[in-house]
Design a protein around this motif. Structure first.
Motif, mmCIF file in Angstrom:
data_model
loop_
_atom_site.group_PDB
_atom_site.id
_atom_site.type_symbol
_atom_site.label_atom_id
_atom_site.label_comp_id
_atom_site.label_asym_id
_atom_site.label_seq_id
_atom_site.Cartn_x
_atom_site.Cartn_y
_atom_site.Cartn_z
ATOM 1 N N GLN A 1 0.847 -1.197 0.000
ATOM 2 C CA GLN A 1 0.000 0.000 0.000
ATOM 3 C C GLN A 1 0.876 1.238 0.000
ATOM 4 O O GLN A 1 1.899 1.284 0.682
ATOM 5 N N VAL A 2 0.500 2.229 -0.790
ATOM 6 C CA VAL A 2 1.247 3.485 -0.888
ATOM 7 C C VAL A 2 0.269 4.638 -0.698
ATOM 8 O O VAL A 2 -0.792 4.669 -1.326
ATOM 9 N N GLN A 3 0.614 5.566 0.156
ATOM 10 C CA GLN A 3 -0.156 6.800 0.310
ATOM 11 C C GLN A 3 0.653 7.950 -0.251
ATOM 12 O O GLN A 3 1.862 8.044 -0.022
ATOM 13 N N LEU A 4 -0.013 8.843 -0.974
ATOM 14 C CA LEU A 4 0.641 9.974 -1.629
ATOM 15 C C LEU A 4 0.001 11.282 -1.183
ATOM 16 O O LEU A 4 -1.230 11.389 -1.164
ATOM 17 N N VAL A 5 0.833 12.265 -0.861
ATOM 18 C CA VAL A 5 0.344 13.580 -0.459
ATOM 19 C C VAL A 5 1.110 14.645 -1.234
ATOM 20 O O VAL A 5 2.332 14.755 -1.123
ATOM 21 N N GLU A 6 0.369 15.437 -2.027
ATOM 22 C CA GLU A 6 0.994 16.498 -2.819
ATOM 23 C C GLU A 6 1.007 17.808 -2.037
ATOM 24 O O GLU A 6 0.173 18.038 -1.167
ATOM 25 N N SER A 7 1.932 18.672 -2.416
ATOM 26 C CA SER A 7 1.996 20.030 -1.884
ATOM 27 C C SER A 7 2.705 20.913 -2.895
ATOM 28 O O SER A 7 3.336 20.405 -3.835
ATOM 29 N N GLY A 8 2.591 22.234 -2.713
ATOM 30 C CA GLY A 8 3.351 23.162 -3.532
ATOM 31 C C GLY A 8 2.567 23.903 -4.593
ATOM 32 O O GLY A 8 3.128 24.731 -5.300
ATOM 33 N N GLY A 9 1.283 23.609 -4.725
ATOM 34 C CA GLY A 9 0.502 24.337 -5.704
ATOM 35 C C GLY A 9 0.277 25.775 -5.279
ATOM 36 O O GLY A 9 0.637 26.190 -4.182
ATOM 37 N N GLY A 10 -0.328 26.548 -6.175
ATOM 38 C CA GLY A 10 -0.614 27.933 -5.842
ATOM 39 C C GLY A 10 -0.910 28.756 -7.076
ATOM 40 O O GLY A 10 -1.156 28.211 -8.160
ATOM 41 N N LEU A 11 -0.887 30.072 -6.893
ATOM 42 C CA LEU A 11 -1.165 31.028 -7.965
ATOM 43 C C LEU A 11 0.142 31.667 -8.399
ATOM 44 O O LEU A 11 0.922 32.142 -7.561
ATOM 45 N N VAL A 12 0.381 31.707 -9.704
ATOM 46 C CA VAL A 12 1.607 32.287 -10.232
ATOM 47 C C VAL A 12 1.297 32.999 -11.539
ATOM 48 O O VAL A 12 0.356 32.624 -12.248
ATOM 49 N N GLN A 13 2.071 34.006 -11.853
ATOM 50 C CA GLN A 13 1.887 34.711 -13.120
ATOM 51 C C GLN A 13 2.530 33.920 -14.257
ATOM 52 O O GLN A 13 3.473 33.151 -14.040
ATOM 53 N N ALA A 14 2.043 34.131 -15.452
ATOM 54 C CA ALA A 14 2.622 33.492 -16.629
ATOM 55 C C ALA A 14 4.116 33.805 -16.701
ATOM 56 O O ALA A 14 4.535 34.944 -16.445
ATOM 57 N N GLY A 15 4.894 32.782 -17.020
ATOM 58 C CA GLY A 15 6.339 32.913 -17.051
ATOM 59 C C GLY A 15 7.021 32.559 -15.745
ATOM 60 O O GLY A 15 8.253 32.421 -15.700
ATOM 61 N N GLY A 16 6.236 32.396 -14.705
ATOM 62 C CA GLY A 16 6.793 32.073 -13.399
ATOM 63 C C GLY A 16 7.034 30.592 -13.214
ATOM 64 O O GLY A 16 6.873 29.790 -14.143
ATOM 65 N N SER A 17 7.424 30.228 -11.986
ATOM 66 C CA SER A 17 7.777 28.843 -11.662
ATOM 67 C C SER A 17 7.078 28.387 -10.398
ATOM 68 O O SER A 17 6.763 29.193 -9.514
ATOM 69 N N LEU A 18 6.844 27.090 -10.325
ATOM 70 C CA LEU A 18 6.343 26.435 -9.125
ATOM 71 C C LEU A 18 7.006 25.083 -9.022
ATOM 72 O O LEU A 18 7.367 24.479 -10.043
ATOM 73 N N ARG A 19 7.127 24.594 -7.800
ATOM 74 C CA ARG A 19 7.663 23.252 -7.576
ATOM 75 C C ARG A 19 6.652 22.462 -6.775
ATOM 76 O O ARG A 19 6.313 22.841 -5.651
ATOM 77 N N LEU A 20 6.175 21.374 -7.344
ATOM 78 C CA LEU A 20 5.245 20.489 -6.659
ATOM 79 C C LEU A 20 6.021 19.348 -6.023
ATOM 80 O O LEU A 20 6.992 18.848 -6.605
ATOM 81 N N SER A 21 5.571 18.935 -4.862
ATOM 82 C CA SER A 21 6.188 17.814 -4.174
ATOM 83 C C SER A 21 5.145 16.744 -3.879
ATOM 84 O O SER A 21 3.975 17.046 -3.688
ATOM 85 N N CYS A 22 5.606 15.518 -3.823
ATOM 86 C CA CYS A 22 4.736 14.374 -3.517
ATOM 87 C C CYS A 22 5.457 13.511 -2.492
ATOM 88 O O CYS A 22 6.531 12.977 -2.781
ATOM 89 N N ALA A 23 4.881 13.411 -1.313
ATOM 90 C CA ALA A 23 5.461 12.587 -0.257
ATOM 91 C C ALA A 23 4.753 11.235 -0.243
ATOM 92 O O ALA A 23 3.520 11.176 -0.226
ATOM 93 N N ALA A 24 5.538 10.180 -0.259
ATOM 94 C CA ALA A 24 4.979 8.831 -0.340
ATOM 95 C C ALA A 24 5.311 8.020 0.892
ATOM 96 O O ALA A 24 6.400 8.152 1.464
ATOM 97 N N SER A 25 4.383 7.187 1.291
ATOM 98 C CA SER A 25 4.633 6.223 2.363
ATOM 99 C C SER A 25 4.406 4.832 1.804
ATOM 100 O O SER A 25 3.657 4.653 0.846
ATOM 101 N N GLY A 26 5.065 3.866 2.380
ATOM 102 C CA GLY A 26 4.926 2.508 1.867
ATOM 103 C C GLY A 26 6.283 1.896 1.597
ATOM 104 O O GLY A 26 7.206 2.585 1.173
#
Length: 122
Positions: A1-26
């Motif tokens: 069994q694997v559980q996944l939890v995402e984080s890092g989303g949000g609002l950004v202007q065009a041309g900008g950057s974001l980093r999403l993360s996914c923490a997994a257990s299992g």
């Protein structure tokens, strides 16, 4: 069994950057293909990128090649999606997924996170 939890989303202007993360257990995290999918309003969920287990081979959908980078840290049980040069068309809920066979189709993944919203303003 694997559980996944995402984080890092949000609002950004065009041309900008974001980093999403996914923490997994299992216990079998290292053997799974990890992937990111996204779903825009009124559209089907679509493949974005995936990375294989210990080999770390990556694949991207054409629309994000050269802008997004998928990575994983086996020891920390995390996967990430670095998104640069974001466009309004990238606006969607982004989902982390894990699967033993993991291809570009949703049904090749066994485990999913709850999703994180990414909004790119023009």
């Amino acid at each position: 069994q694997v559980q996944l939890v995402e984080s890092g989303g949000g609002l950004v202007q065009a041309g900008g950057s974001l980093r999403l993360s996914c923490a997994a257990s299992g216990r079998t995290f290292s053997s799974y293909v990890m992937a990111w999918f996204r779903q825009a309003p009124g559209k089907e969920r679509e493949f974005v990128a995936r990375i294989t287990g210990r080999g770390g081979v990556t694949y991207y959908t054409d629309s994000v090649k050269g802008r997004f980078t998928i990575s994983r840290d086996i020891a920390k049980r995390t996967a990430a999606l670095q998104m640069n040069s974001l466009k309004p068309d990238d606006t969607a809920v982004y989902y982390c997924a894990a699967g033993a066979s993991g291809g570009s189709s949703l049904n090749t993944y066994d485990y999913w996170g709850q999703g994180t919203q990414v909004t790119v303003s023009s």
